[in-house]
Design a protein around this motif. Structure first.
Motif, short mmCIF file in Angstrom:
data_model
loop_
_atom_site.label_atom_id
_atom_site.label_comp_id
_atom_site.label_asym_id
_atom_site.label_seq_id
_atom_site.Cartn_x
_atom_site.Cartn_y
_atom_site.Cartn_z
N LYS A 93 33.49 20.40 51.87
CA LYS A 93 34.79 20.98 51.53
C LYS A 93 34.65 22.47 51.82
O LYS A 93 33.61 23.05 51.54
CB LYS A 93 35.13 20.77 50.04
N ASP A 94 35.70 23.06 52.37
CA ASP A 94 35.59 24.45 52.78
C ASP A 94 36.95 25.14 52.66
O ASP A 94 37.98 24.48 52.53
CB ASP A 94 35.09 24.49 54.23
N GLY A 95 36.92 26.44 52.74
CA GLY A 95 38.15 27.22 52.76
C GLY A 95 38.62 27.61 51.37
O GLY A 95 38.03 27.23 50.35
N GLU A 96 39.68 28.37 51.36
CA GLU A 96 40.30 28.83 50.12
C GLU A 96 40.86 27.64 49.33
O GLU A 96 41.43 26.73 49.92
CB GLU A 96 41.47 29.77 50.43
N GLU A 97 40.73 27.70 48.03
CA GLU A 97 41.40 26.70 47.20
C GLU A 97 42.86 27.12 47.06
O GLU A 97 43.14 28.30 46.86
CB GLU A 97 40.73 26.59 45.83
N TRP A 98 43.76 26.16 47.20
CA TRP A 98 45.18 26.46 47.06
C TRP A 98 45.83 25.45 46.14
O TRP A 98 45.43 24.29 46.08
CB TRP A 98 45.87 26.52 48.43
N PHE A 115 44.33 22.73 42.23
CA PHE A 115 43.76 23.59 43.27
C PHE A 115 42.66 22.82 44.00
O PHE A 115 41.77 22.27 43.36
CB PHE A 115 43.21 24.88 42.65
N PRO A 117 40.22 22.76 47.91
CA PRO A 117 39.86 23.47 49.14
C PRO A 117 40.77 23.05 50.30
O PRO A 117 41.26 21.91 50.34
CB PRO A 117 38.42 23.03 49.41
N GLU A 118 40.98 23.97 51.25
CA GLU A 118 41.94 23.70 52.33
C GLU A 118 41.39 22.83 53.46
O GLU A 118 42.16 22.30 54.25
CB GLU A 118 42.48 25.02 52.89
N ASP A 137 42.65 19.55 57.54
CA ASP A 137 43.02 20.74 56.77
C ASP A 137 44.43 20.56 56.22
O ASP A 137 45.07 19.54 56.44
CB ASP A 137 42.90 22.01 57.63
N ARG A 142 44.39 17.67 51.48
CA ARG A 142 44.75 17.48 50.06
C ARG A 142 44.94 16.00 49.75
O ARG A 142 44.44 15.49 48.75
CB ARG A 142 46.03 18.24 49.72
#
Length: 190
Positions: A93-98, A115, A117-118, A137, A142
């Protein structure tokens, strides 16, 4: 075949699902039934535990989320995003959590901001038992993470703040008791 959706409170939703042994069941037929069940309930994803089967299988179809959207607002991650995931394993899992307000067919009429990861990298088999390793992504990532949680025995409500969970306690108890109206057939804990 349309299955009833297993309601919040049933222990099958809290178990880590078992891997499927190749040849042990007809994954094509089961996934077709799961798509039919999911569409009947107006869902975009459905995991096997949600139909009472504690096996590592889920189906997704996020393409409907793009329908009716203006071209410039369509989520490119959802183009052709209709898949079956057999024995999936999230590798990264990677990237900003949104944050996004999620819901669940097993928990009707309840939504909450979760929230995640993207980006997600996942290994899985298709219904012909071909192995895939793919990265997703945006909204596709999600949806995968939400359904993957189901085969791990987790629900989106586990990610909510303690205060939000406390506020939902009575509604969740009502679902467990069958005191909820849904537009699709449900099976409630005994």
């Amino acid at each position: 075949m349309i299955y009833p959706i297993i309601a919040y409170g049933d222990p099958v939703l809290r178990k880590r699902a078992q891997d499927i042994e190749q040849g042990s069941l007809d994954v094509k037929k089961l996934s077709e039934d799961m798509f039919e069940t999911m569409y009947n309930a107006s869902g975009i994803g459905l995991a096997a535990p949600q139909i009472g089967k504690s096996i590592r299988l889920f189906v997704v179809d996020g393409t409907a989320l793009n329908e009716g959207e203006p071209e410039d607002e369509k989520d490119p991650s959802l183009e052709g995003f209709k898949k079956v995931f057999v024995n999936p394993q999230i590798l990264e899992k990677d990237g900003e959590e949104w944050g996004f307000e999620e819901g669940c067919l097993s928990i009707p009429h309840i939504r909450g901001e979760v929230f995640r990861p993207e980006v997600v990298k996942i290994q899985y088999y298709d219904t012909d038992w071909n192995r895939h390793v793919e990265e997703y992504d945006g909204m596709a990532a999600r949806i995968i993470q939400h359904e993957y949680d189901h085969i791990e025995g987790k629900l989106f409500t586990d990610y909510l703040t303690p205060l939000k969970r406390q506020l939902l306690k009575k509604k969740l108890a009502d679902i467990t008791k069958g005191n909820v109206k849904a537009d699709y057939k449900m099976k409630f804990p005994k």
